[in-house]
Design an enzyme around this catalytic site. Structure first.
Site, PDB file in Angstrom:
ATOM      1  CG  ASN B  45      -2.032  -0.961   1.181  1.00  0.00           C
ATOM      2  OD1 ASN B  45      -2.265  -1.560   0.140  1.00  0.00           O
ATOM      3  ND2 ASN B  45      -2.720  -1.147   2.298  1.00  0.00           N
ATOM      4  CG  HIS B 423     -14.370   2.637 -10.800  1.00  0.00           C
ATOM      5  ND1 HIS B 423     -15.048   2.747  -9.618  1.00  0.00           N
ATOM      6  CD2 HIS B 423     -13.250   1.939 -10.529  1.00  0.00           C
ATOM      7  CE1 HIS B 423     -14.358   2.138  -8.665  1.00  0.00           C
ATOM      8  NE2 HIS B 423     -13.260   1.642  -9.183  1.00  0.00           N
ATOM      9  CG  HIS B 580     -14.125  -2.947  -2.701  1.00  0.00           C
ATOM     10  ND1 HIS B 580     -14.772  -3.021  -3.912  1.00  0.00           N
ATOM     11  CD2 HIS B 580     -13.073  -2.128  -2.891  1.00  0.00           C
ATOM     12  CE1 HIS B 580     -14.114  -2.277  -4.798  1.00  0.00           C
ATOM     13  NE2 HIS B 580     -13.078  -1.726  -4.201  1.00  0.00           N
TER      14      HIS B 580
END
Lengths: 502, 669
Positions: B45, B423, B580
């Site tokens: 990350n 997206h 998510h």
């Protein structure tokens, strides 16, 4: 239409649209509705032709639309329709040929009257109580990007139809160089000039009900979001005052419409106000159905058309009356021609559509008398050519005019050039129809309807027409002999008449 | 309202999130190898953070931009605070790593830095046969300048002496070599990093030199692609060209295993063209990302495997279409089996009635069975259209490869709309069922990635509802350039519509709160940074709307500001699975509306991406989603609470434990 899919591509002046719909057990469902902006009208109305860049862009759009139709396996169940953006372009034939050669796509170019007629049929199907409305008379106004078409309909008859060149995009293009503040003035003067020629005629019908259609309606609906299918003249006046001094950007943001819609809003509102002044009614109706949907329903034969035959006949008879025709003769020739058509079906092998052309030609073949008896067939020809008949395509209208021209047995060489643009197949079909009309016309040569009926018998070398009448007929027999010649030449069989006095 | 105090800086908030990830490696309830994995995820990350976000801040500084952001910080100040935070986090990471390393020894796993006798032969063999042929030391001189080090590569800087003369040599560690080497002896597993093997063999590498000291460095470069699509004829080619540049971007960080001497520090600054503040001191295990793929045999060191299942006992065979026509399906990954979607596409590919299959691709895995089934469908004569996003960060290369493969199979492949990233995650299967055209839509909150679907939680909605089918078809028409028409019945699309719709929904709650004091909003997103939406949420709070936010990652909103955000509570769930799904609840005067979306509350999602949000109106599914939101909000095992601008772990402390992730492992969604 039977169960299945149908598609329509509408090449409009400011956008291309594709609608794909499915019919299942009498119910319609829109499956796809695609819109791609491309202003052919800007090219055509400014320069007179469609630019090369626009042709290629149009090709890209149509190719994508074709891909989309292939996705649904539409096959041949589609129509591609173009209106004034293509129709009025000087290079229209190149445009049509290009799409045909590159995509195998045949584009049908509508006349303003065909366009108006399809809209009329659409509105008739859309408005539940249209028939009641129609009894008192309705004026249909189609305000599109290129033209404003007006039709007055009463009792299933089109009393008047005209198409004027002041559509909103066209006005926008004509005056695009003008300073923004002077535009409204210019639009109004231009429209007034155009309308003055027809104002008297339209007002004389004293029709109160007005139905507007066209792409302009979509913009008005976006602005006003009306819950019903009508708007008031004062709404349009309000809009006019809101926008008359404003910039395009302001109009776009103020009413949350697209830029190209904002561009044409001022001329469009001017068109509405000028047209609405011709009518006394403050309210006007509008059609909610889009033009592509109307086209789809029309070409898939999904509109209820049970009265259409009657409507066409009434309109044709109305035209005949306008030209002071011999109605009884016209109806007699029409009936005889149609009877012959049916009786001789095995010889001419023509279809239903050709029968309709024969019918109209038979009704109108003598309208030229209105101008002069001498060469009346030539007068009939150009009168019919100038007409805009509902349901009849431009090419077929020409054929009707030619049938009328040739109903007299004299044939001049100059006539040849009138139909040399037709295919060999069409010329043959034309001659067959002319030969039938000539025989039918001969059967009422005296215009007195002396023959009460006839029957047809076939043998190896001849066709025997048995004519029944109350008295001895002479003129008809002589005429028939002369007028049957074309039939005999075409089909290689003699026509023999037999008289039977009752 | 003074802006300065109302927002949290995005980069600093992100570092807080990564700290919460790092804290998972300390969680005793998690097995050791999983904890090691979180250490690795933290590093990965951080790499991405430097490559994109820090690179952006540095760009701003270099361009002379010195305006304060809405958190009251200039780019220079942001970089300063980033450094301070990262230094603290790296120390913490080291501490946790060595703790795990020590505990792994008890399970016979030895992560070594020195060769013991029993493994020296193995290490020598690795060095001689694998590493040595692949490395080429560059001893610096006028004719041998400092070599170029590509992004995320490590290198040795070796200080040497020979015949009284000092030398510095640079040994770049090649990218293609394995990073971790394992030797099993009996039931013991010895583990070495590539760097440790090299470090132990430096004397052999520089036989005629005396090694005085050495450093291991690792370079991170600016990896943000700048793709000017306007006027580009071939986006595919352009992306391929830009990908090559990524490896060579400007350096934004140099990690070094120990404090460098002044000489080495200057050498690095001069040759890598960096400032001192770009150098970060870590420890000998310089690339902990490499432990992500490291495995051991002992199953007890991992999470107990769980069996994901198909919802409602539905099978994605030929009967599935009839089922969907009567029932909407909502999958909750990874508890529900994501292979359902691939099987659905496979069924459609082999189904006679299927006319077309359309799909958007943002991130898919390497061997995606979904994409393979699309190819199969194209081969079976179906019309297959794929909108593939070539600019999906770090997945560009894979998407370029997929695009070529799909095109070769006869699929229509398009790359979306210039200037926007696609997206939204949609599939549309269109069937001609004896004359009736039926659209089957799949709309998801997460990517079509079968690998991440095992560790990311996400929602998949499948329906045959006509309105949604029409919208879904129009999304593809819009993305594929078939239409300019944008009218949506059930789906709110970004850009242009999504934020407006959300603001309208929040406004509606404000009105409700003002009239009945009952306004309630629950928002579950990954990131909340969109200023307009944050301001609207503050407005809602001020109007008395109860605002419950479940924001996993970046959160620009501050809680507990008097008169501004007193009615807002923010929690962040960071657990075994990466949260998510984006789920939004609005009380709406008792109508209780629930939406799912692919979009976070970020400017980029609202303005620069194509995203979708859809309302779930089936009562059963609505209830399930509401329960999911409630459970997450009440989580006291994986949750952190935001107080002002600081996060604090929520503790069960005598209360009944609520573990939202464990709950769905045990109970059906």
């Amino acid at each position: 239409m039977k169960n299945g899919l149908f598609a329509v591509i509408n090449i409009g002046t400011s956008a291309f649209r594709l609608e794909i719909g499915s019919f299942l057990d009498g119910k319609y469902r829109q499956i796809e509705y695609l819109v791609k902006s491309l202003s052919l009208g800007k090219d055509t109305f400014s320069n007179g032709f469609i630019s090369s860049a626009s042709i290629h862009e149009a090709y890209d759009i149509l190719k994508k639309f074709q891909e989309k139709m292939n996705e649904y396996k539409i096959g041949k169940k589609f129509e591609v329709i173009a209106t004034s953006g293509v129709r009025e372009a000087k290079n229209r034939d190149f445009f049509l040929d290009f799409m045909d050669k590159k995509l195998g796509m045949k584009i049908r170019v509508l006349t303003p009257y065909e366009e108006l007629y399809i809209r009329y049929i659409g509105i008739k199907n859309e408005f539940e109580r249209f028939n009641i409305l129609e009894k008192g008379g309705v004026t249909l106004v189609n305000v599109s990007s290129g033209n404003v078409s007006i039709a007055v309909v009463k009792n299933k008859t089109i009393l008047y139809a005209d198409s004027l060149h002041f559509g909103s995009l066209r006005l926008n293009e004509i005056f695009k160089e003008l300073d923004e503040k002077n535009k409204v003035y210019a639009y109004n003067r231009y429209i007034e000039g155009m309308i003055s020629g027809v104002e008297y005629v339209i007002s004389s019908f004293k029709i109160k009900n007005v139905v507007f259609s066209g792409s302009s309606i979509n913009i008005l609906r976006e602005i006003f979001s009306p819950s019903n299918n009508y708007l008031a003249q004062k709404d349009i006046e309000f809009l006019f005052n809101e926008i008359k001094k404003e910039s395009i950007d302001f109009i776009r943001d103020r009413f949350a419409i697209r830029h190209n819609e904002a561009e044409v809003l001022k001329p469009m509102v001017c068109v509405y106000l000028n047209v609405l002044r011709l009518f006394e009614n403050d309210l006007f109706y509008f059609s909610k159905t889009t033009f592509p949907r109307k086209l789809l329903m029309y070409y898939s034969k999904s509109y209820k058309q049970k009265n259409l035959k009657e409507y066409l006949e009434k309109t044709v008879l109305n035209i005949g009356e306008k030209y002071n025709f011999d109605k009884r003769h016209a109806l007699y020739v029409r009936d005889s021609a149609l009877n012959l058509f049916d009786m001789l079906q095995n010889h001419h092998l023509l279809d239903k559509k050709h029968k309709q052309l024969l019918e109209i030609a038979a009704l109108l073949h003598d309208v030229g008398y209105f101008v002069n008896e001498e060469n009346h067939e030539e007068h009939s020809y150009y009168i019919i050519n100038s007409l805009h008949l509902p349901q009849i395509e431009e090419k077929d209208s020409r054929i009707i005019a030619l049938i009328a021209l040739l109903h007299k047995e004299k044939e001049r060489d100059v006539y040849l050039r009138l139909y040399n643009y037709l295919s060999q197949e069409d010329i043959f079909m034309l001659k067959k129809l002319v030969s039938l009309l000539r025989i039918a016309d001969a059967l009422d040569a005296s215009h007195k309807q002396l023959i009460k009926g006839f029957s047809v018998k076939f043998d190896k070398n001849s066709i025997k027409i048995k004519l029944s009448s109350n008295n001895f007929i002479f003129f008809e027999l002589v005429s028939l002999k002369k007028k049957a010649r074309l039939f005999e030449e075409l089909f290689g069989i003699k026509i023999e008449a037999e008289q039977e006095i009752e | 309202m003074s802006d300065k105090f109302l927002f949290i800086n995005r980069e600093l908030s992100w570092l807080d999130f990564n700290e919460r990830v790092l804290e998972l490696s300390k969680e005793r309830r998690f097995p050791l190898m999983e904890r090691l994995k979180f250490i690795s995820i933290f590093s990965n990350n951080l790499d991405e953070f430097f490559m994109i976000r820090v690179a952006g801040v540095i760009d701003q500084i270099e361009l002379g931009y010195d305006k304060k952001d809405r958190a009251g910080l200039t780019p220079k100040e942001v970089l300063h605070y980033i450094r301070k935070k990262v230094e603290r986090l790296l120390k913490k990471q080291g501490k946790y790593f060595f703790l795990i390393k020590a505990q792994l020894k008890k399970h016979s796993v030895f992560i070594e830095d020195k060769f013991s006798e029993c493994v020296s032969e193995f290490c020598e063999l690795v060095f001689e046969q694998t590493i040595l042929p692949a490395i080429s030391p560059v001893t610096l001189s006028a004719s041998n300048p400092f070599p170029f080090i590509y992004n995320k590569r490590s290198a040795f800087i070796v200080e040497m002496e020979k015949e009284g003369k000092e030398y510095v040599s640079v040994v770049i560690i090649p990218d293609k070599l394995k990073k971790i080497y394992v030797k099993d002896i009996g039931d013991k597993r010895y583990v070495f990093t590539l760097e440790h093997i090299v470090a132990n063999k430096l004397n052999e590498l520089f036989k005629n030199y005396k090694i005085k000291d050495y450093y291991i460095i690792r370079v991170t470069r600016d990896a943000d692609l700048t793709i000017e699509e306007e006027g580009s004829e071939d986006l595919l080619l352009l992306v391929e060209q830009e990908l090559d540049k990524r490896r060579k971007g400007q350096i934004v960080r140099v990690e070094i295993n120990k404090k460098p001497s002044k000489k080495i520090e200057k050498l690095l600054m001069d040759n890598l063209k960096i400032e001192k503040k770009y150098i970060y001191e870590t420890f000998d295990f310089i690339d902990l990302t490499s432990f992500f793929d490291f495995k051991v045999e002992n199953k007890n060191l991992y999470f107990k495997p769980f069996k994901s299942y198909y919802p409602n006992r539905v099978k994605p065979d030929s009967s599935i279409f009839d089922y969907i026509k009567n029932n909407d399906i909502l999958l909750y990954r990874p508890y529900n089996d994501f292979s359902f979607i691939s099987k659905l596409v496979e069924t459609a590919a082999n189904d006679e009635m299927t006319l077309s299959i359309k799909m958007t691709i943002y991130r898919v895995n390497k061997d995606s069975s979904i994409v393979k089934n699309l190819i199969k469908a194209a081969e079976n004569g179906k019309s297959v259209c794929v909108v593939i996003e070539l600019k999906a960060r770090f997945d560009e290369q894979m998407n370029v490869e997929w695009a070529k493969e799909l095109e070769n199979a006869g699929c229509i492949v398009t790359y979306g709309i210039p200037g926007l990233k696609v997206h939204t995650k949609n599939i549309l299967i269109t069937r001609n069922e004896n004359g009736r055209i039926v659209e089957y839509s799949h709309i998801a909150t997460g990517n079509y990635n079968e690998e991440t679907a095992k560790i990311y939680t996400d929602l998949d909605y499948i329906t045959a509802k006509e309105d949604i089918g029409i919208d879904n078809a129009n999304i593809f028409n819009y993305l594929m350039g078939y239409t300019d028409y944008e009218k949506w019945r059930k789906i709110a699309l970004a850009p242009n519509y999504l934020r407006k719709k959300l603001i309208k929904l929040i406004d509606n709650e404000i009105i409700t709160a003002k009239t009945s004091a009952k306004g309630h909003i629950i928002i579950k997103v990954n990131s909340l940074i969109d200023e307009k939406l944050i301001e609207k949420l503050y407005e809602a709070s001020q109007a008395g709307v109860k605002v419950d936010l479940i924001v996993r990652g970046v959160c620009g909103l501050k809680t507990d500001i008097k008169g501004v955000s007193e009615n807002i509570r923010v929690v962040s769930i960071v657990g075994r699975f990466l949260e998510h799904p984006r789920v939004f609840y609005f009380y709406d005067n008792g109508n209780e509306r629930v939406f799912i979306s692919s979009a976070d509350f970020m400017e980029r999602n609202m303005d620069r991406r194509v995203e979708s949000m859809i309302e779930i109106d089936e009562p059963v599914l609505k209830r399930r989603l509401f329960k999911l939101l409630k459970l997450h909000f009440n989580d006291n095992v994986n949750a952190w609470q935001l107080n002002g601008d600081k996060y604090k772990k929520i503790k069960a402390a005598g209360l009944r434990r609520v573990d939202s992730q464990a709950y769905y492992l045990e109970k059906k969604f």
